[in-house]
Design an enzyme around this catalytic site. Structure first.
Site: not given
Ligand SMILES: [Zn+2]
Ligand SMILES: *[C@@H]1O[C@H](CO)[C@@H](O)[C@H](O)[C@H]1NC(C)=O
Ligand SMILES: *[C@@H]1O[C@H](CO)[C@@H](O)[C@H](O)[C@H]1NC(C)=O
Ligand SMILES: *[C@@H]1O[C@H](CO)[C@@H](O)[C@H](O)[C@H]1NC(C)=O
Length: 530
Positions: A71, A122, A300, A344, A353, A391, A473
């Site tokens: 991601d 996303s 988890f 992922e 971010h 992205h 992004h």
């Molecule tokens: Zn993001």
């Protein structure tokens, strides 16, 4: 020792002012400047490999498919992580290495724009590569007729799209999803949910606009294809209602309806005679009796799982992405008809971010470990593996650090303001650090020579200020790498939704179940002699 260090630092400071910029960044074992023979040999090796690949394309049907999604793992992040890997793990210069998927036989560029945005989020990106149809910003599993918050429109079955998970289940395959985010987060949700807003992960987030719509956690536990997914692993105890702890994380999603969806999920399976297991830590994962388990849900973390750099590796801690992937493959492989698995590396995005390159790169390497683990477990003659990203981010690699310069270090000095700058920087983010200097009568930027730019929490300078966690992004293409049956279908620049169709065509499922043709390559028109 301390004094010596001080003297050294002082000396360094003095040297720095007059020396070339390379002195600033920690340097790793630098290769000698490789000569002609080195480059010729390497190219010959690559040419041989390229011809082998072309002559041995696998036109078979993929029994299994594993889609790996990093991601936010743009090209910049992979280049940086490749260098970081060489430097951290092997003490090498770093530029010469490869990440595991960079040696896959096929790759392509992927255009990530959405129906209504130049730069993707996303949710809509995952809708494209899991269902084969591009979507609007913030939406999940719905087509062009649904825009953000259009709850009513999202309920219309005509506006909903089916995903690779639906397609695989229809062929009698096992299915699984593994992530480091909440299992209800945008990317995994696009495999099983239909929602006009990716934030509708639990009942309390629906609010007035979402009234009448079903939250994503409930869709996972109650609806098809979610409740038939054999392996569900990641974070998300809050939205799934399986923790007694109140939700204090403003970014997580806690239930107010008092429902324990994990328990309901378990009961649904056992009522049908299946063995199902709920686990919540590394110990539980390692103790899992895979041979005698049909369904497993591993949650988890209350919210997301930890960044790899912060993960506790003891029995009560969290498994790595590789540990979850390995368990998932072993369980899914029990099905003779094969499986579809999504893995992922979900927090690469979050670290970026947060403008924290080092945490992001540790998560890229944990993601790479998961890919390596999978390759050791499967036979790529019957298993298609795709590695891609949804992205990019606005991180950049500045010029011109010397070869072998610490990727987290200083790249060079600006001739204009005489201040150093780091190799990795962001065009926006909360590392913005400019102020008006009255003495100079102008705006000046922070002097990064006084901070430890290699620390995990270091946030490089950004041009445009953003709130904490608000770096955005990026809109350039991402890459997709593939190995296994029909991997050569990835061969140029493609639209993001094409990826789902490659999966469908390779495994003969979904829209391509009945049109799954395999033309024989005809080489007769080619000039084979010089
Ligand atoms: Zn993001
Ligand atoms: C929800 O159910 C799971 C599975 O039985 C259990 O482990 C967990 O403690 C339950 N949580 C709550 C809040 O009841
Ligand atoms: C868990 O994964 C790590 C790598 O992330 C690996 O070193 C370790 O051996 C794995 N443990 C098990 C039990 O698979
Ligand atoms: C900078 O931070 C890194 C990572 O936390 C640490 O290993 C290193 O010792 C620090 N360097 C200095 C000079 O404090």
């Amino acid at each position: 020792m301390a004094r010596r260090l001080q003297t050294m630092l002082l000396l360094t400071a003095v040297v720095v002012l007059s020396a070339p910029p390379s002195v600033l960044g920690q340097k790793y074992r630098r290769p000698r400047r490789e000569g002609q023979q080195y480059w010729k040999n390497m190219a010959s090796q690559d040419l041989k490999e390229a011809m082998d690949v072309a002559m041995n394309q696998n036109w078979g049907v993929a029994k299994n498919v594993i889609m790996f999604v990093g991601d936010g793992m743009g090209i910049t992040a992979t280049t940086a992580a490749r260098i970081y890997k060489g430097q951290q793990r092997f003490g090498r210069s770093g530029e010469e290495g490869y990440l595991r998927w960079e040696k896959f036989p096929n790759s392509a560029f992927i255009k990530t724009y959405l129906l209504d945005r130049q730069v993707a989020d996303s949710a809509a990106a995952a809708t494209a590569f899991f269902s084969g149809v591009k979507a609007n910003y913030y939406t999940i599993g719905v087509d062009n007729r649904v825009q953000k918050n259009m709850c009513f429109a999202s309920l219309d079955h005509k506006n909903q799209v089916s995903s690779v998970i639906d397609w695989a289940q229809k062929e009698g395959k096992h299915t699984g999803l593994v992530t480091t985010t909440r299992v209800t987060h945008a990317t995994p949700a696009a495999l099983y949910a239909h929602s006009a807003n990716r934030d509708w992960e639990c009942d309390t987030s629906l609010g007035l606009v979402g009234h009448g719509c079903k939250d994503i956690a409930r869709q996972l536990a109650e609806d098809e294809p979610g409740r038939s997914i054999n392996v569900i692993m990641g974070g998300g105890r809050h939205p799934m209602g399986s923790t007694y702890l109140p939700n204090t994380d403003p970014r997580s999603c806690g239930r107010a309806d008092g429902r324990n969806l994990t328990l309901e999920w378990l009961l649904h399976k056992t009522a049908r005679g299946y063995t199902a297991k709920y686990i919540h830590d590394l110990g539980g994962l390692l103790d899992l009796d895979i041979q005698n388990t049909d369904y497993v849900m591993g949650l988890f973390g209350d919210s997301h799982m930890d960044f790899e750099a912060d993960r506790k590796n003891h029995a009560g801690g969290q498994p790595s992405l590789a540990n979850m992937t390995s368990t998932a493959i072993r369980l899914l492989s029990k099905n003779r008809k094969g499986y579809f698995l999504m893995v992922e590396g979900g927090r690469i995005d979050h670290a970026l971010h947060n403008s924290e390159p080092r945490r992001a790169m540790d998560d890229v390497l944990a993601f790479e470990d998961a890919v390596t683990t999978a390759l050791n477990q499967v036979d790529t003659r019957d298993t298609l593996i795709i590695v891609t990203a949804d992205h990019s981010h606005v991180m950049t690699i500045n010029g011109y650090p010397v070869r072998g310069n610490n990727i987290l270090g200083i790249a060079d000095y600006s001739e204009t303001d005489k201040l150093p700058y780091t190799t990795l920087m962001f065009t926006n983010g909360h590392g913005y650090d400019y102020r008006y200097d009255a003495a100079q009568g102008k705006v000046v930027r922070a002097d990064v020579s006084t901070v430890n730019t290699t620390a995990y929490g270091y946030t490089p300078l950004a041009a445009v200020p953003m709130p904490e966690g608000g770096e955005t992004h990026g809109g350039e293409d991402v890459a997709a790498f593939a190995i296994g049956p029909m991997s050569h279908l990835l061969h140029r620049t493609h639209e993001q939704n094409y990826l789902a169709h490659v999966v469908g065509m390779a495994a003969c499922m979904g829209p391509h179940a009945s049109t799954c043709t395999r033309p024989k390559p005809d080489l007769s028109h080619q000039i084979l002699r010089r």
